[in-house]
Design an enzyme around this catalytic site. Structure first.
Site, short mmCIF file in Angstrom:
data_model
loop_
_atom_site.label_atom_id
_atom_site.label_comp_id
_atom_site.label_asym_id
_atom_site.label_seq_id
_atom_site.Cartn_x
_atom_site.Cartn_y
_atom_site.Cartn_z
N HIS A 73 0.87 -1.22 0.20
CA HIS A 73 0.15 0.02 -0.03
C HIS A 73 0.79 1.27 -0.10
O HIS A 73 1.82 1.41 -0.93
CB HIS A 73 -0.91 -0.20 1.24
CG HIS A 73 -2.00 0.95 1.20
ND1 HIS A 73 -2.45 1.59 0.28
CD2 HIS A 73 -2.76 1.09 2.43
CE1 HIS A 73 -3.49 2.29 0.67
NE2 HIS A 73 -3.83 2.37 1.96
N HIS B 125 -2.24 -2.24 -9.74
CA HIS B 125 -3.19 -1.52 -8.71
C HIS B 125 -4.39 -2.40 -8.51
O HIS B 125 -4.77 -2.97 -9.79
CB HIS B 125 -3.61 -0.16 -9.22
CG HIS B 125 -4.19 0.75 -8.36
ND1 HIS B 125 -5.35 0.76 -8.03
CD2 HIS B 125 -3.51 1.55 -7.41
CE1 HIS B 125 -5.60 1.43 -7.04
NE2 HIS B 125 -4.54 2.01 -6.64
N ASP C 3 2.99 5.62 -6.53
CA ASP C 3 4.04 5.50 -5.92
C ASP C 3 5.38 5.50 -6.88
O ASP C 3 6.46 5.48 -6.24
CB ASP C 3 4.00 4.31 -4.84
CG ASP C 3 2.98 4.22 -3.94
OD1 ASP C 3 1.93 3.34 -3.84
OD2 ASP C 3 3.29 5.30 -3.06
C1 SDX Z 1 -1.46 2.09 -3.36
O1 SDX Z 1 -6.05 0.86 -3.39
C2 SDX Z 1 -5.59 2.03 -3.38
O2 SDX Z 1 -6.25 2.74 -3.97
C3 SDX Z 1 -4.24 2.15 -2.99
C4 SDX Z 1 -3.43 3.45 -3.44
C5 SDX Z 1 -4.00 4.69 -2.82
O3 SDX Z 1 -3.83 5.85 -3.30
O4 SDX Z 1 -4.45 4.43 -1.61
O5 SDX Z 1 -3.62 3.74 -4.79
C6 SDX Z 1 -1.96 3.51 -3.07
O6 SDX Z 1 -1.26 1.35 -2.48
C7 SDX Z 1 -0.84 1.98 -4.60
C8 SDX Z 1 -0.22 0.47 -5.05
C9 SDX Z 1 1.21 0.45 -4.34
N1 SDX Z 1 1.60 -0.81 -4.11
C10 SDX Z 1 2.75 -1.30 -4.96
O7 SDX Z 1 3.14 -0.76 -6.00
C11 SDX Z 1 3.22 -2.69 -4.60
C12 SDX Z 1 3.38 -3.59 -5.94
N2 SDX Z 1 2.07 -4.00 -6.31
C13 SDX Z 1 1.42 -5.07 -5.85
O8 SDX Z 1 1.80 -5.47 -4.76
C14 SDX Z 1 -0.20 -5.24 -6.44
O9 SDX Z 1 -0.16 -4.77 -7.76
C15 SDX Z 1 -1.12 -4.56 -5.69
C16 SDX Z 1 -1.13 -4.78 -4.29
C17 SDX Z 1 -0.95 -2.98 -5.82
C18 SDX Z 1 -2.48 -4.83 -6.43
O10 SDX Z 1 -2.64 -6.34 -5.98
P1 SDX Z 1 -3.95 -7.08 -6.40
O11 SDX Z 1 -5.11 -6.12 -7.17
O12 SDX Z 1 -4.25 -7.90 -5.26
O13 SDX Z 1 -3.41 -8.29 -7.75
P2 SDX Z 1 -2.92 -9.27 -7.34
O14 SDX Z 1 -1.71 -9.13 -6.15
O15 SDX Z 1 -3.86 -10.31 -7.25
O16 SDX Z 1 -1.95 -9.41 -8.72
C19 SDX Z 1 -2.44 -9.78 -9.86
C20 SDX Z 1 -1.24 -10.48 -10.53
C21 SDX Z 1 -0.56 -11.64 -9.74
O17 SDX Z 1 -0.10 -12.60 -10.84
P3 SDX Z 1 -1.14 -13.87 -10.85
O18 SDX Z 1 -1.34 -14.42 -9.46
O19 SDX Z 1 -2.25 -13.69 -11.56
O20 SDX Z 1 -0.09 -14.73 -11.82
O21 SDX Z 1 -0.21 -9.58 -11.05
C22 SDX Z 1 0.71 -9.99 -10.46
C23 SDX Z 1 0.59 -10.89 -9.14
O22 SDX Z 1 1.81 -11.85 -8.99
N3 SDX Z 1 1.41 -8.51 -9.85
C24 SDX Z 1 2.63 -8.04 -9.92
C25 SDX Z 1 2.81 -6.96 -9.57
N4 SDX Z 1 1.54 -6.42 -9.05
C26 SDX Z 1 0.75 -7.52 -9.28
N5 SDX Z 1 3.76 -8.80 -10.28
C27 SDX Z 1 5.00 -8.16 -10.37
N6 SDX Z 1 5.08 -6.79 -9.89
C28 SDX Z 1 3.78 -6.21 -9.52
N7 SDX Z 1 4.06 -5.14 -8.92
#
Ligand code: SDX
Length: 429
Positions: free
Chosen positions: A265, A306, A364
Site C-alpha cells: 500500500h 493496482h 508510488d
Molecule cells: C497504493 O487501493 C488503493 O487505492 C491504493 C493506493 C491509494 O491511493 O490508496 O492507490 C495506493 O497502495 C498503490 C499500490 C502500491 N503498491 C505497489 O506498488 C506494490 C506492488 N504492487 C502489487 O503489490 C500489487 O499490484 C497490488 C497490491 C498493488 C495490487 O494487487 P492485487 O490487485 O491484489 O493484484 P494481485 O496481487 O492479485 O496481482 C495480480 C497478478 C498476480 O499474478 P498472478 O497470481 O495472477 O499470476 O499480477 C501480479 C501478481 O503476482 N502482480 C505483480 C505486481 N502486481 C501484481 N507482479 C509483479 N510486480 C507487481 N508489482
C-alpha cells in the site's frame, strides 16, 4: 433508491430478489443485506467485488484511469488548485470561495502547534526508529491530549478534531524527521502556506533565515493533492472500520497510518525508490523484470500494479510531469535513478507479462523520485503519503460517522475449522 432487482436462487432452492442500486458513476451494486436472514453469507476475500459503503467523496474508474475528488478531475485540481482548497473540497463537497478559504486557512493555522508535552513523546523513541512507527504513536497519543474534542456525537467536536488532525500532522511528520537527525524542532509559521510550512519545519535551521524554494513548495503541494484521497482503499477502509465502533478520530487516523505503512500500500513509494537504487543502472533492469515475473520469487516491481487501475494511474501521469519539472529545477534531470525509472517504465509497458496483467505505474512509482529530489529521506516517503491522506481519511471518517443508519462494521467468515469436540486432558494428549 431503486426498482431494479437481481434474482438469486439459493442452495435451498429459494429465489430472492436483491435490490440493485444505480450510482451516479461506476458499477451498479446488489444489496445483499437480506442474505443472512436467508441462511447464507457472501464470500469476497480482499473485497474485490464488494462496495463497503455509500460515499460522495472520491470516484475512481480503473478502466478509464479516472480519479475525481467531489467530481473534479485530479489533473485539473493538481494544475489549477492547491492542497488546502482540495482539503476544503473533500471535507465540504464544494470548492471554497475567497471568504471560505480565508476562514479555513485561519482555522488550520490555529491548530498547527502541538502541546509542548507531546514533544516529550519523541524522546521515548530511538533516533533510528522508522518515522512511520513514531507517526502511529504520536498521532494516536493526540487523543490523550485533546479531551475537549473526543465526543464524536458532537458535530463541533468532530469539526475541531478534523482541523486538529489536518493541521498537526505536518508538524508531527517534520518532528519525526528532525528527531531522527538530532535537529531542534522548528515551530510552524502562520505566514507560510501549508506545504511551505511543512518544508520549513523539515529543513529550516535556527542559525539562518532561509525559506523553502518555491518550486519545491509547489511540487510538495501537488504531491499532497495527488495523495489526498482514493475511495475505499486499504487504509481508508481501516479508518472507517475503526471509526464504526465509535473510537475517537485520533485513534482512527493512527490505525489508518498503520495500515498505509504496508509495502503493498503506501509503503510502496519507499520500497520503489529502494528498488530503483538497487537496480542502479538501466543495464540491470531485465534481471529485475525477470524476478518480478518469477512465481517462485516474492519480488514484485514496486510502484507497479493496482487493485483498481487496470490502466495508467492518473496520478502517476501528473507525478511524471512534476518529476521532470523538479529534477530540471534542481539541475538533476540526468539523475540516474530517474533514467532507470523511465527505462523501467518503458520496458515494463512493452513486456507481455505486465501488459497481460495490466500492471502500470501507480502513484508510488514517481513520487519517490520527486521526494528524493526535494531532499526528503527515503524512510519519510510514506510519512508524506500519510500526511496527505489524513485529509481523505478525515473526510471519509466524517462521512461515515454522520451516516443516519451508521452501524459497527462486523464482517462474518467462511469457517473451515474443527467441529465441536470434547476437551482432552493432558494425560490423554
Ligand atoms: C497504493 O487501493 C488503493 O487505492 C491504493 C493506493 C491509494 O491511493 O490508496 O492507490 C495506493 O497502495 C498503490 C499500490 C502500491 N503498491 C505497489 O506498488 C506494490 C506492488 N504492487 C502489487 O503489490 C500489487 O499490484 C497490488 C497490491 C498493488 C495490487 O494487487 P492485487 O490487485 O491484489 O493484484 P494481485 O496481487 O492479485 O496481482 C495480480 C497478478 C498476480 O499474478 P498472478 O497470481 O495472477 O499470476 O499480477 C501480479 C501478481 O503476482 N502482480 C505483480 C505486481 N502486481 C501484481 N507482479 C509483479 N510486480 C507487481 N508489482
Amino acid at each position: 433508491m431503486t426498482d431494479k432487482t437481481a434474482k438469486l436462487t439459493l442452495p435451498s432452492g429459494d429465489t430472492l430478489e436483491l435490490p440493485v442500486y444505480t450510482p451516479t458513476l461506476g458499477k451498479e451494486v446488489l444489496d445483499v443485506t437480506q442474505l443472512v436472514k436467508n441462511g447464507v453469507f457472501t464470500y469476497d476475500p480482499g473485497f474485490m467485488s464488494t462496495a463497503s459503503c455509500e460515499s460522495k467523496i472520491t470516484y475512481i474508474d480503473g478502466e478509464k484511469g479516472t480519479l475525481l475528488y467531489r467530481g473534479y478531475a485530479i489533473d485539473e485540481l493538481a494544475s489549477n488548485s492547491d492542497f488546502m482548497e482540495v482539503a476544503y473540497l473533500l471535507l465540504h463537497g464544494e470548492l471554497p470561495n475567497e471568504e471560505e478559504t480565508k476562514d479555513f486557512l485561519a482555522e488550520i493555522n490555529n491548530h498547527t502547534m502541538l502541546h509542548e508535552q507531546l514533544a516529550q513523546f519523541f524522546k521515548g523513541f530511538r533516533r533510528d526508529a522508522h518515522p512511520m512507527a513514531v507517526m502511529v504513536g504520536v498521532v494516536g497519543a493526540l487523543s490523550a491530549f485533546y479531551h475537549d474534542s473526543l465526543d464524536i456525537t458532537n458535530p463541533e467536536h468532530r469539526r475541531k478534531s478534523a482541523f486538529r488532525l489536518i493541521a498537526k500532522v505536518p508538524t508531527i511528520a517534520a518532528m519525526c524527521y528532525r528527531y531522527s537527525m538530532g535537529f531542534p524542532f522548528i515551530y510552524p509559521r502562520n505566514e507560510m502556506s501549508y506545504a511551505e510550512n511543512f518544508l520549513n519545519q523539515m529543513f529550516a535551521m535556527p542559525s539562518e533565515d532561509k525559506r523553502p524554494d518555491p518550486v519545491l513548495v509547489r511540487a510538495m503541494d501537488r504531491i499532497f493533492t495527488l495523495h489526498a484521497d482514493h475511495e475505499q482503499n486499504c487504509s481508508t477502509s481501516t479508518v472507517r472500520l475503526a471509526g464504526s465502533s465509535g473510537a475517537n478520530p485520533f485513534a482512527c487516523i493512527a490505525s489508518g497510518i498503520a495500515s498505509l505503512w504496508g509495502p503493498a500500500h503506501g509503503g510502496a513509494n519507499e520500497a520503489c525508490l529502494r528498488m530503483l537504487n538497487e537496480i542502479g543502472d538501466v543495464s540491470r533492469i531485465p534481471e529485475f523484470i525477470e524476478r518480478a515475473k518469477d512465481k517462485n520469487d516474492p519480488f514484485r516491481l514496486m510502484g507497479f500494479g493496482h487493485r483498481v487501475y487496470k490502466n495508467f494511474d492518473p496520478r502517476a501521469k501528473v507525478m511524471r510531469e512534476s518529476a521532470h519539472e523538479v529534477l530540471e529545477a534542481m539541475g538533476c534531470q540526468d539523475d540516474p535513478i530517474f533514467k532507470v525509472a523511465m527505462e523501467l517504465e518503458r520496458i515494463a509497458l512493452e513486456d507481455e507479462y505486465f501488459v497481460s496483467k495490466k500492471l502500470y505505474p501507480n502513484v508510488d512509482f514517481y513520487s519517490g523520485i520527486i521526494l528524493q529530489a526535494i531532499g526528503i529521506p527515503t524512510n519519510m516517503f510514506t510519512v508524506i503519503f500519510a500526511l496527505a491522506r489524513t485529509v481523505g481519511w478525515v473526510a471519509q471518517w466524517a462521512e461515515m460517522i454522520s451516516e443516519p443508519n451508521q452501524k459497527i462494521g462486523r464482517p462474518r467468515q467462511l469457517y473451515n475449522g474443527s467441529t465441536e469436540r470434547a476437551f482432552v486432558p493432558m494425560d490423554k494428549r
